[in-house]
Design an enzyme around this catalytic site. Structure first.
Site, PDB file in Angstrom:
ATOM      1  N   LYS A 103      33.210  38.668  55.463  1.00 36.85           N
ATOM      2  CA  LYS A 103      33.607  40.079  55.447  1.00 36.85           C
ATOM      3  C   LYS A 103      32.725  40.876  56.405  1.00 36.85           C
ATOM      4  O   LYS A 103      31.504  40.657  56.476  1.00 36.85           O
ATOM      5  CB  LYS A 103      33.482  40.610  54.016  1.00 36.85           C
ATOM      6  CG  LYS A 103      33.992  42.035  53.794  1.00 36.85           C
ATOM      7  CD  LYS A 103      33.883  42.394  52.321  1.00 36.85           C
ATOM      8  CE  LYS A 103      34.302  43.822  52.021  1.00 36.85           C
ATOM      9  NZ  LYS A 103      34.186  44.136  50.573  1.00 36.85           N
ATOM     10  N   SER A 183      37.898  46.105  48.303  1.00 34.02           N
ATOM     11  CA  SER A 183      37.752  46.299  49.730  1.00 34.02           C
ATOM     12  C   SER A 183      37.727  45.007  50.546  1.00 34.02           C
ATOM     13  O   SER A 183      37.746  45.058  51.778  1.00 34.02           O
ATOM     14  CB  SER A 183      36.455  47.074  50.003  1.00 34.02           C
ATOM     15  OG  SER A 183      35.311  46.330  49.597  1.00 34.02           O
ATOM     16  N   SER A 207      36.203  44.793  44.193  1.00 36.49           N
ATOM     17  CA  SER A 207      36.511  44.502  45.590  1.00 36.49           C
ATOM     18  C   SER A 207      36.689  43.034  45.923  1.00 36.49           C
ATOM     19  O   SER A 207      37.161  42.705  47.008  1.00 36.49           O
ATOM     20  CB  SER A 207      35.436  45.103  46.502  1.00 36.49           C
ATOM     21  OG  SER A 207      35.567  46.502  46.562  1.00 36.49           O
TER      22      SER A 207
END
Length: 529
Positions: A103, A183, A207
């Site tokens: 990420k 996210s 997330s």
């Protein structure tokens, strides 16, 4: 503007053609790649190239998932070096030669770490986050960096999950007009689409769990302090943690095992090494037999409830004893959590920015970022503003009595009077519940429009306890997830139970890149003669 249904259908037809040639790599897992490399049937270079070809065909073309922000220019060279090591008998670990994605709020050598924001577009500090260094030490090939909800979804209460100024809107491979949640949007979409066997996400509250659930993946939010947060763009030192996202429990366990490391720069990881072992090798599905599991029911949508009931029947068939329990009150917990996140965001982000290279990151504080966003509003804030940032900037620091009281309150409601009490009062070893309903439409006008009650992530996130989601099937073509929640350091128990459920359920979910979940002749109406 949204594409017309006819255009979307054309995209779907192109995707179906492009996926046929790359089907084998899309179906690979961490375990199958490792087995193939060990037997000589494949190697790391071939795997990396196959993933790169699939990404080129489908991430910026075809369905345009926008799941990848940056590809590692050294990925093929790294894979070649690891193949050489294997040929001379050096195998670093179970991930040797396996490509994984990271990420883009986690620092990775040779690539910027943007958190999706133009303010960090040049944030390359020539260093790996300790968790990335640990993955490399185990032989993983870092394939690239994934898109995310900008600033990990903390900039605004009106945000659009999966969108960032750097990466654009990440699309859900199960239905391109549906949310990826966030996210860790790009990590979820990329793994679901077959761009890598596994990816690293991060979670403050939901997330990892939400995007994993909505894209048919296994996601593990670990106990806070098992995986270091150093050189990860922060929100909250109380709640932040990286974690694995993968197709199945064994793969998630393998990636998780490689990420556990004690880091002197992250005091929360002081005891991490004591909990480190090969969680994948230790998987024991028989452990579920006779286990008392607390059951919490939420939601009202009939098809979603039917999937949950089917999952419960599977758990019973494996030998679990399900005990329906009443959830503890969370009144005031959300507001207290918000106060904590606002205060810690300001303190932690300021501390992080101070460690970045000033010649590459001119925004040195949260206040600088707010000013940057205002100046670059046309590019940074075309869809939503920065009200949460403004609230965070107005906080008074970590010595503020109001912040301290809020942290105590949220931790008490989530932990001692929440998960701990539910486990103890009902004599159960863990909790099972559905987490999120099916993915909602991505709404560029109004932001996220949550469907379904949600509510599964808050207690574990605030308490810092582990939370595992596994797929429990499809509702009208969209994945939904099943949550297992335990006490601190209960990862092996959760993984064992998740593995037992996964093996018994026998579900294999793969996306078909439909333009929209509503497209099809059944909506055209009856044709009268």
């Amino acid at each position: 503007m949204p594409m017309r249904a006819s255009a979307l259908l054309a995209v779907a037809l192109l995707v179906s053609a492009s996926t046929a040639s790359a089907k084998s790599i899309a179906d690979e897992t961490v375990a199958s790649l490792a087995e193939g490399m060990a037997s000589g049937k494949t190697n790391s270079v071939k795997a990396v190239q196959a993933y790169l070809d699939r990404i080129a065909a489908m991430d910026r073309k075809g369905p345009r998932l926008n799941s990848i922000i940056t590809l590692n220019p050294e990925a093929l060279a790294d894979a070649k070096a690891l193949d050489v090591e294997r040929r001379v008998g050096k195998v670093r670990g179970p991930l040797h030669g396996v490509p994984v994605l990271i990420k883009d709020n986690i620092e990775t050598l040779g690539m910027p770490t943007t958190a999706g924001s133009l303010a960090l577009a040049r944030n390359d500090n020539d260093r790996d986050a300790p968790l990335v260094a640990a993955l490399r030490a185990q032989g993983a090939v870092i394939l690239g960096k994934t898109n995310l909800s900008e600033w990990a979804n903390i900039r605004s209460t009106r945000s659009l999950s999966g969108w960032s100024a750097v990466g654009g809107l990440t699309r859900n491979p199960y239905a391109l007009d549906r949310t990826t949640c966030g996210s860790s949007s790009g990590s979820g979409a990329a793994v679901a689409a077959g761009f890598a066997a596994a990816a690293v996400g991060t979670e403050t509250d939901g997330s990892i769990i939400c995007p994993s659930a909505m894209m048919g993946l296994v996601g593990l939010k670990p106990t806070v302090g098992l995986v270091p947060r150093t050189r990860v763009v922060p929100i909250s030192h109380s709640q932040d943690t990286p974690g694995p996202m993968a197709h199945d429990v064994r793969d998630a366990a393998a990636l998780f095992s490689a990420m556990i490391v004690s880091d002197p720069e992250d005091p929360a990881t002081r005891d991490a090494a004591a909990h480190g072992h090969d969680y994948a090798a230790a998987l024991n599905p028989a452990r579920i037999k006779g286990m008392r599991i607390g059951l919490i029911r939420i939601g009202a949508q009939p098809e979603w409830i039917a999937r949950f009931d089917a999952a419960l029947a599977t758990l019973k068939a494996t030998g679990a004893i399900l005990v329906e329990i009443k959830p503890t009150s969370t009144d005031g917990m959300g507001d207290a959590e918000g106060d904590v996140l606002h205060a810690e965001l300001k303190a932690d982000l300021n501390a992080y920015l101070a460690t970045t290279r000033a010649d590459r990151v001119p925004t040195r504080t949260l206040a600088d970022v707010i000013a940057f966003n205002a100046k670059e509003a046309a590019r940074e804030m075309p869809l939503f503003g920065q009200d949460t940032f403004l609230k965070a900037e107005a906080t008074k620091g970590l010595n503020d009595p109001a912040y301290i009281a809020s942290r105590r309150k949220s931790l008490r409601l989530a932990g001692t009077e929440g998960i701990d009490r539910m486990l103890a009062d009902n004599a159960v070893e863990l909790i099972v519940m559905p987490n999120y309903g099916p993915a909602w439409l991505s709404d560029t006008a109004w932001g996220d429009q949550y469907e379904g009650p949600g509510g599964a992530t808050g207690r574990a996130a605030i308490a810092g306890y582990p939370h595992l989601t596994v797929p429990m099937g499809l509702v009208r073509g969209l994945p939904v997830g099943l949550s297992f929640i335990g006490a601190a350091y209960d990862e092996q128990r959760l993984l064992d139970v998740g593995f037992a459920y996964e093996q018994a359920a026998g579900l294999v979910l793969r996306p078909d890149f439909r333009p929209t979940i509503d497209a099809g002749p059944e909506l055209d109406g009856a044709k009268l003669p």
